[in-house]
Design a protein around this motif. Structure first.
Motif, PDB file in Angstrom:
ATOM      1  N   MET A  13       0.841  -1.211   0.000  1.00 44.46           N
ATOM      2  CA  MET A  13       0.000   0.000   0.000  1.00 44.46           C
ATOM      3  C   MET A  13       0.874   1.257   0.000  1.00 44.46           C
ATOM      4  SD  MET A  13      -3.340  -0.713   2.409  1.00 44.46           S
ATOM      5  CE  MET A  13      -2.415  -1.040   3.882  1.00 44.46           C
ATOM      6  N   ALA A  14       1.931   1.247   0.810  1.00 44.49           N
ATOM      7  CA  ALA A  14       2.831   2.418   0.883  1.00 44.49           C
ATOM      8  C   ALA A  14       3.475   2.658  -0.476  1.00 44.49           C
ATOM      9  CB  ALA A  14       3.886   2.193   1.951  1.00 44.49           C
ATOM     10  N   ALA A  15       3.884   1.603  -1.158  1.00 41.18           N
ATOM     11  CA  ALA A  15       4.512   1.750  -2.480  1.00 41.18           C
ATOM     12  C   ALA A  15       3.538   2.343  -3.481  1.00 41.18           C
ATOM     13  CB  ALA A  15       5.045   0.406  -2.958  1.00 41.18           C
ATOM     14  N   VAL A  16       2.287   1.876  -3.440  1.00 43.10           N
ATOM     15  CA  VAL A  16       1.263   2.405  -4.349  1.00 43.10           C
ATOM     16  C   VAL A  16       0.980   3.876  -4.054  1.00 43.10           C
ATOM     17  CG1 VAL A  16      -1.176   2.249  -5.003  1.00 43.10           C
ATOM     18  CG2 VAL A  16       0.204   0.177  -4.835  1.00 43.10           C
ATOM     19  N   MET A  17       0.899   4.220  -2.747  1.00 43.28           N
ATOM     20  CA  MET A  17       0.577   5.605  -2.359  1.00 43.28           C
ATOM     21  C   MET A  17       1.691   6.570  -2.767  1.00 43.28           C
ATOM     22  SD  MET A  17      -1.313   5.011   1.260  1.00 43.28           S
ATOM     23  CE  MET A  17      -1.807   6.703   1.505  1.00 43.28           C
ATOM     24  N   GLU A  18       2.928   6.104  -2.815  1.00 37.33           N
ATOM     25  CA  GLU A  18       4.029   6.980  -3.239  1.00 37.33           C
ATOM     26  C   GLU A  18       3.923   7.352  -4.709  1.00 37.33           C
ATOM     27  OE1 GLU A  18       7.817   5.341  -2.216  1.00 37.33           O
ATOM     28  OE2 GLU A  18       7.368   5.353  -0.057  1.00 37.33           O
ATOM     29  N   THR A  19       3.248   6.538  -5.498  1.00 41.00           N
ATOM     30  CA  THR A  19       3.097   6.825  -6.932  1.00 41.00           C
ATOM     31  C   THR A  19       1.942   7.762  -7.214  1.00 41.00           C
ATOM     32  OG1 THR A  19       1.647   4.924  -7.334  1.00 41.00           O
ATOM     33  CG2 THR A  19       4.048   4.558  -7.523  1.00 41.00           C
ATOM     34  N   VAL A  20       1.049   7.959  -6.212  1.00 41.45           N
ATOM     35  CA  VAL A  20      -0.114   8.829  -6.425  1.00 41.45           C
ATOM     36  C   VAL A  20       0.278  10.282  -6.393  1.00 41.45           C
ATOM     37  CG1 VAL A  20      -2.357   9.505  -5.488  1.00 41.45           C
ATOM     38  CG2 VAL A  20      -1.674   7.119  -5.447  1.00 41.45           C
TER      39      VAL A  20
END
Length: 199
Positions: free
Chosen positions: A192-199
């Motif tokens: 989830m943290a990795a995905v949120m960094e791309t937002v």
């Protein structure tokens, strides 16, 4: 609550608000408006109380809580109804005839400056009315008795989460997991943290 009791309660709160200097009232309102704009995780009544004490204003704990609750509900309601500063002051005057002009001027000024932002934040929260994670702690333990573990003396992970509910109230949730469950939980958080960094 009968209308007479409710009116007395509001008048008592307004009397206590009127004991505050315009600067002190503005400071307390700023704490609340900052929270309602989504810039802080909650309203810290202890900090407001400390500030009042330093300024020489002595209020009982319940009286302070009533002021904070009243201002929070007032601003939240004004945001929900998208009121202007003038509309807010009119409603306050309808609710009590005890208001000091200086107090109403502070509320009018602050609401005129921050009301649109509070309204926008409330619309976002209405769409996403879920709690917000404030803190998470975990610890490793050893099971000595359990309904779910097949064998005793097996390790488990205890998790404690602090969550701010949409109302602003901070609550705690706790649960236990086996070590493999916790490892999977940790892996999902990292994804989830990795995905949120791309937002």
């Amino acid at each position: 609550m009968p209308a007479a009791e409710e009116s007395y309660g509001i008048n008592k709160i307004v009397d206590n608000i009127s004991r505050l200097s315009p600067d002190l009232l503005a400071e307390a309102c700023q704490h609340i408006l900052t929270y309602l704009q989504g810039q802080t995780r909650g309203v810290d009544s202890a900090e407001i109380s400390d500030r009042f004490h330093r300024a020489g204003v002595r209020l009982e704990h319940e009286a302070l809580q009533n002021i904070v609750r009243f201002l929070l509900l007032t601003f939240r309601s004004a945001g929900k109804n998208n009121l202007s500063g003038d509309d807010l002051v009119s409603r306050l005057e309808e609710g009590s005839n005890k208001w000091f002009k200086a107090s109403l001027q502070v509320l009018h000024r602050l609401w005129s400056e921050h009301g649109a932002s509070v309204h926008a934040q409330q619309e976002v929260q209405a769409m996403l009315s879920i709690g917000q994670l404030v803190d998470m702690q975990w610890k490793l333990g050893m099971a000595v008795s359990s309904d779910t573990c097949r064998s005793l003396n097996s390790p488990y992970v205890s998790v404690l989460m602090r969550i701010v509910e949409p109302s602003g109230h901070i609550c705690q949730k706790s649960f236990e997991m086996t070590v493999p469950q916790f490892q999977n939980f940790h892996k999902q958080f990292k994804e989830m943290a990795a995905v949120m960094e791309t937002v």
